[in-house]
Write an enzyme that holds these catalytic residues in place. Structure first.
Site, PDB file in Angstrom:
ATOM      1  CG  HIS A  21      -1.898  -1.071   1.325  1.00 36.58           C
ATOM      2  ND1 HIS A  21      -2.175  -1.742   2.496  1.00 36.58           N
ATOM      3  CD2 HIS A  21      -2.701  -1.624   0.373  1.00 36.58           C
ATOM      4  CE1 HIS A  21      -3.109  -2.650   2.271  1.00 36.58           C
ATOM      5  NE2 HIS A  21      -3.432  -2.611   0.980  1.00 36.58           N
ATOM      6  CE  LYS A  45     -12.874  -6.926   2.612  1.00 37.36           C
ATOM      7  NZ  LYS A  45     -11.663  -6.286   2.085  1.00 37.36           N
ATOM      8  NE  ARG A  96      -2.684  -7.576  -4.410  1.00 44.26           N
ATOM      9  CZ  ARG A  96      -3.396  -7.992  -3.379  1.00 44.26           C
ATOM     10  NH1 ARG A  96      -2.842  -8.122  -2.201  1.00 44.26           N
ATOM     11  NH2 ARG A  96      -4.666  -8.298  -3.523  1.00 44.26           N
ATOM     12  CB  SER A 134      -4.441  -6.389   4.559  1.00 47.20           C
ATOM     13  OG  SER A 134      -3.908  -5.158   4.167  1.00 47.20           O
TER      14      SER A 134
HETATM   15  O1  PNS Z   1      -9.007  -2.611   0.214  1.00 49.40           O
HETATM   16  P1  PNS Z   1     -10.313  -3.036  -0.379  1.00 49.40           P
HETATM   17  O2  PNS Z   1     -11.167  -3.704   0.671  1.00 49.40           O
HETATM   18  O3  PNS Z   1     -10.121  -3.875  -1.614  1.00 49.40           O
HETATM   19  O4  PNS Z   1     -11.055  -1.667  -0.835  1.00 49.40           O
HETATM   20  C1  PNS Z   1     -12.353  -1.726  -1.374  1.00 49.40           C
HETATM   21  C2  PNS Z   1     -12.980  -0.335  -1.502  1.00 49.40           C
HETATM   22  C3  PNS Z   1     -12.849   0.451  -0.198  1.00 49.40           C
HETATM   23  C4  PNS Z   1     -12.259   0.452  -2.579  1.00 49.40           C
HETATM   24  C5  PNS Z   1     -14.465  -0.530  -1.905  1.00 49.40           C
HETATM   25  O5  PNS Z   1     -15.041  -1.478  -1.068  1.00 49.40           O
HETATM   26  C6  PNS Z   1     -15.278   0.754  -1.821  1.00 49.40           C
HETATM   27  O6  PNS Z   1     -15.079   1.665  -2.567  1.00 49.40           O
HETATM   28  N1  PNS Z   1     -16.212   0.811  -0.845  1.00 49.40           N
HETATM   29  C7  PNS Z   1     -17.030   1.989  -0.604  1.00 49.40           C
HETATM   30  C8  PNS Z   1     -18.496   1.704  -0.925  1.00 49.40           C
HETATM   31  C9  PNS Z   1     -18.745   1.802  -2.413  1.00 49.40           C
HETATM   32  O7  PNS Z   1     -18.591   2.835  -3.023  1.00 49.40           O
HETATM   33  N2  PNS Z   1     -19.194   0.663  -2.986  1.00 49.40           N
HETATM   34  C10 PNS Z   1     -19.564   0.574  -4.385  1.00 49.40           C
HETATM   35  C11 PNS Z   1     -18.384   0.368  -5.277  1.00 49.40           C
HETATM   36  S1  PNS Z   1     -18.936   0.237  -6.918  1.00 49.40           S
END
Ligand code: PNS
Length: 172
Positions: A21, A45, A96, A134
């Site tokens: 990150h 989660k 990745r 993570s």
């Molecule tokens: O580190 P992660 O868990 O892969 O990140 C995922 C993240 C935070 C980018 C995604 O879950 C997110 O944007 N969540 C916010 C809610 C949202 O906008 N959901 C719709 C996405 S189309």
């Protein structure tokens, strides 16, 4: 507007921040004028660290690594709404391997549907940190394994504190 004048949003769960990150965040600061790290609060989660702890760890790691032009904020709700509140025109995500691609493409396309002017840019981490996740870091820490080299020192200390007493077999 040139990239140097744009604000980029780097969102994620960051539970906890890893060297992967940090590598992506550093790369983003070389392209954009300002990078905001958005730490998701309302993750589906059950996180090991609270949103405030995850944000504080990212902030401390950025400071320890001497990376500038980064602001860290916890957010809830839709990413596109948070991006609009921040004035961000670009979302940065790390890619990745091919296994990341399907989910990332889905996310990018959905976000574009919700807010067409918001672009998603994928950055690839350095090959020395490209295998870190993570989830695996949490698993290693839970069972007492060595996470140095995988996470910034601040996160390693926090993992030792959080997982130190729970021992093997803990579900945390
Ligand atoms: O580190 P992660 O868990 O892969 O990140 C995922 C993240 C935070 C980018 C995604 O879950 C997110 O944007 N969540 C916010 C809610 C949202 O906008 N959901 C719709 C996405 S189309």
């Amino acid at each position: 507007m040139s990239p140097g004048q744009r604000i980029a949003l780097y969102p994620g769960s960051f539970d906890p921040v890893t060297n992967g990150h940090l590598d992506i965040a550093r790369r983003a600061t070389r392209i954009f004028g300002e990078v905001i790290v958005g730490v998701l609060r309302n993750s589906g989660k059950a996180p090991l660290f609270s949103a405030e702890e995850r944000a504080a760890l990212f902030e401390e790691s950025v400071r320890e690594a001497g990376i500038h032009s980064i602001r860290v904020e916890a957010f809830e709700g839709l990413l596109v709404d948070f991006a609009a509140r921040c004035g961000a025109s670009v979302v940065v995500r790390g890619l990745r391997a091919i296994s990341d691609f399907e989910y990332e493409l889905q996310l990018a396309v959905m976000n574009r549907r919700l807010r067409p002017e918001l672009e998603t840019m994928f950055l690839t981490p350095g090959e020395d940190v490209g295998f870190i996740s993570s989830r695996l870091v949490r698993e290693i820490a839970r069972f007492g394994g060595d996470v140095s080299g995988l996470v910034p020192p601040a996160a390693a200390r926090a993992l030792a504190r959080r997982c130190g007493d729970s021992g093997p077999g803990s579900t945390r």
